[in-house]
Design a protein around this motif. Structure first.
Motif, PDB file in Angstrom:
ATOM      1  N   SER A 257      37.045  39.182  37.592  1.00  0.00           N
ATOM      2  CA  SER A 257      36.864  37.784  37.980  1.00  0.00           C
ATOM      3  C   SER A 257      37.841  37.370  39.072  1.00  0.00           C
ATOM      4  O   SER A 257      37.479  36.658  40.015  1.00  0.00           O
ATOM      5  CB  SER A 257      37.019  36.864  36.762  1.00  0.00           C
ATOM      6  N   ALA A 258      39.103  37.820  38.946  1.00  0.00           N
ATOM      7  CA  ALA A 258      40.109  37.451  39.943  1.00  0.00           C
ATOM      8  C   ALA A 258      39.760  38.026  41.310  1.00  0.00           C
ATOM      9  O   ALA A 258      39.896  37.343  42.336  1.00  0.00           O
ATOM     10  CB  ALA A 258      41.485  37.953  39.492  1.00  0.00           C
TER      11      ALA A 258
ATOM     12  N   ARG B 255      36.921  36.083  42.796  1.00  0.00           N
ATOM     13  CA  ARG B 255      37.397  34.788  43.283  1.00  0.00           C
ATOM     14  C   ARG B 255      38.082  34.930  44.642  1.00  0.00           C
ATOM     15  O   ARG B 255      37.868  34.119  45.550  1.00  0.00           O
ATOM     16  CB  ARG B 255      38.360  34.187  42.251  1.00  0.00           C
ATOM     17  N   GLU B 256      38.901  35.969  44.790  1.00  0.00           N
ATOM     18  CA  GLU B 256      39.576  36.215  46.063  1.00  0.00           C
ATOM     19  C   GLU B 256      38.562  36.530  47.162  1.00  0.00           C
ATOM     20  O   GLU B 256      38.684  36.053  48.290  1.00  0.00           O
ATOM     21  CB  GLU B 256      40.562  37.377  45.921  1.00  0.00           C
TER      22      GLU B 256
ATOM     23  N   HIS C 139      45.566  39.432  44.531  1.00  0.00           N
ATOM     24  CA  HIS C 139      45.694  38.345  45.503  1.00  0.00           C
ATOM     25  C   HIS C 139      46.352  38.797  46.800  1.00  0.00           C
ATOM     26  O   HIS C 139      46.393  38.052  47.775  1.00  0.00           O
ATOM     27  CB  HIS C 139      46.525  37.226  44.845  1.00  0.00           C
TER      28      HIS C 139
ATOM     29  N   LEU D 264      33.382  34.094  36.565  1.00  0.00           N
ATOM     30  CA  LEU D 264      32.715  34.790  37.665  1.00  0.00           C
ATOM     31  C   LEU D 264      32.105  36.128  37.264  1.00  0.00           C
ATOM     32  O   LEU D 264      30.977  36.438  37.630  1.00  0.00           O
ATOM     33  CB  LEU D 264      33.699  34.989  38.825  1.00  0.00           C
TER      34      LEU D 264
ATOM     35  N   GLY E 171      36.591  29.829  37.620  1.00  0.00           N
ATOM     36  CA  GLY E 171      37.059  31.117  38.118  1.00  0.00           C
ATOM     37  C   GLY E 171      36.995  32.213  37.075  1.00  0.00           C
ATOM     38  O   GLY E 171      36.728  33.377  37.397  1.00  0.00           O
ATOM     39  N   ASN E 172      37.202  31.856  35.828  1.00  0.00           N
ATOM     40  CA  ASN E 172      37.173  32.852  34.753  1.00  0.00           C
ATOM     41  C   ASN E 172      35.759  33.273  34.365  1.00  0.00           C
ATOM     42  O   ASN E 172      35.573  34.253  33.646  1.00  0.00           O
ATOM     43  CB  ASN E 172      37.883  32.306  33.517  1.00  0.00           C
TER      44      ASN E 172
END
Length: 340
Positions: free
Chosen positions: A305-306, A309-310, A276, A97, A94-95
């Motif tokens: 990245s977060a 990922r979402e 999120h 991405l 995930g980090n």
């Protein structure tokens, strides 16, 4: 052409307004808003010939700069962010991405240059097909980011009987991480705002800490979360611990069970990190939870990245439609390349 595009944009805006009124937590709202903005842009471009002298030339020059330099600048920023993310957070998938996205853009741009220089029909087909798929995915990503930004700025609902703080991993298996502390601090802030208002039934809100015990944790996340709040003066009798969940979906489902058991039909405010929030809202809708989701602050370097990922998680929630469209675009690209 301009009036037609603006008329189509108006239709999509009306559909968007209806969708938001029905339920603000639908991903379809994001797509409708994105389509409306796209057709507004097309309408403005179509009418640019009627603009004052110099405006059209300025817009064209700006567009060329964005198309020519934008991808290069964006790829560089993503790679730089990816390196920073790995240094600060580790090399988990995930980090990586943002770094992978930046490198992927570099590869696609390199293939495009090679296709032009070699005039290879095979490379041309590969690049054209890739750009079709990337165009669709990028459009959805921008829809996701834009609507998530709007959703995160909704007013706090007044009728909530619960505040639900979603858990995340503990440091050393027992300590609240800075990311989780941000959620808890925001949850406390929301709780205090709700407690300051008088509910119709005269009851005070309750705060649910939601999170089970992972294989590398010495206690459930919800217990560590509750201890964090109590140590900072939060009233223990206002806390409820949900300690069975392992995923966001289970956070919502098991918290719903507790709410329905003690206060049936209650609404809630769900607290997570801001990147999120929109996906949690989509999941809350699917779980049948009557809840608005609010976000807590997150470090800027963590965002790219977060957020990717979402988005990937939301994209795969609708995988039949999205993968079907991507496959169709691939077939169209291959068919077009075969005719050249």
């Amino acid at each position: 052409m301009s009036s037609l595009a603006l008329a189509v944009a108006t239709v999509f805006l009306l559909l968007f307004a209806v969708g938001v009124r029905r339920d603000r937590r639908r991903f379809g709202n994001a797509v409708l808003l994105g389509l409306a903005v796209t057709f507004v842009g097309l309408g403005l471009l179509a009418g640019i010939e009627d603009a004052p002298p110099g405006v059209a030339e300025t817009v064209m020059l700006g567009g060329l700069l964005v198309v020519g330099l934008g991808p290069i600048v964006l790829a560089g920023l993503l790679c730089a962010n990816g390196v920073k993310m790995v240094r600060k957070e580790g090399r988990s998938p995930g980090n990586l991405l943002s770094l992978l996205a930046g490198l992927g853009m570099v590869v696609v741009m390199g293939l495009a240059v090679a296709a032009v220089l070699t005039r290879s029909p095979v490379l041309g087909t590969i690049v054209g097909t890739t750009l079709l798929v990337l165009g669709y995915v990028s459009f959805l990503f921008l829809c996701f980011v834009g609507y998530a930004f709007l959703y995160g700025r909704l007013r706090l609902r007044r009728d909530a009987a619960y505040v639900v703080v979603l858990g995340s991993g503990l440091i050393g298996g027992r300590r609240v991480s800075p990311l989780l502390a941000s959620r808890l601090d925001r949850g406390r802030e929301v709780y205090e705002k709700l407690a300051a208002r008088k509910r119709r039934d005269g009851t005070a809100p309750l705060l649910i800490t939601s999170g089970g015990q992972g294989p590398d944790e010495t206690l459930p996340e919800s217990h560590a979360m509750a201890d964090y709040l109590v140590a900072r003066g939060f009233p223990p009798d206002a806390l409820v611990r949900e300690d069975r969940s392992r995923t966001t979906e289970e956070n919502l489902l098991f918290s719903k069970e507790l709410m329905e058991r003690d206060r049936p039909g209650s609404a809630c405010v769900i607290v997570t990190n801001n990147f999120h929030a929109f996906r949690a809202a989509i999941l809350a809708r699917r779980a049948g939870v009557d809840g608005q989701v609010v976000g807590s602050p997150t470090a800027a370097y963590f965002w790219p990245s977060a957020t990717m990922r979402e988005f990937v998680a939301v994209f795969l929630q609708y995988k039949r439609v999205n993968l079907g469209i991507c496959l169709t675009l691939v077939l169209l690209g291959v068919a077009a390349g075969a005719k050249l």
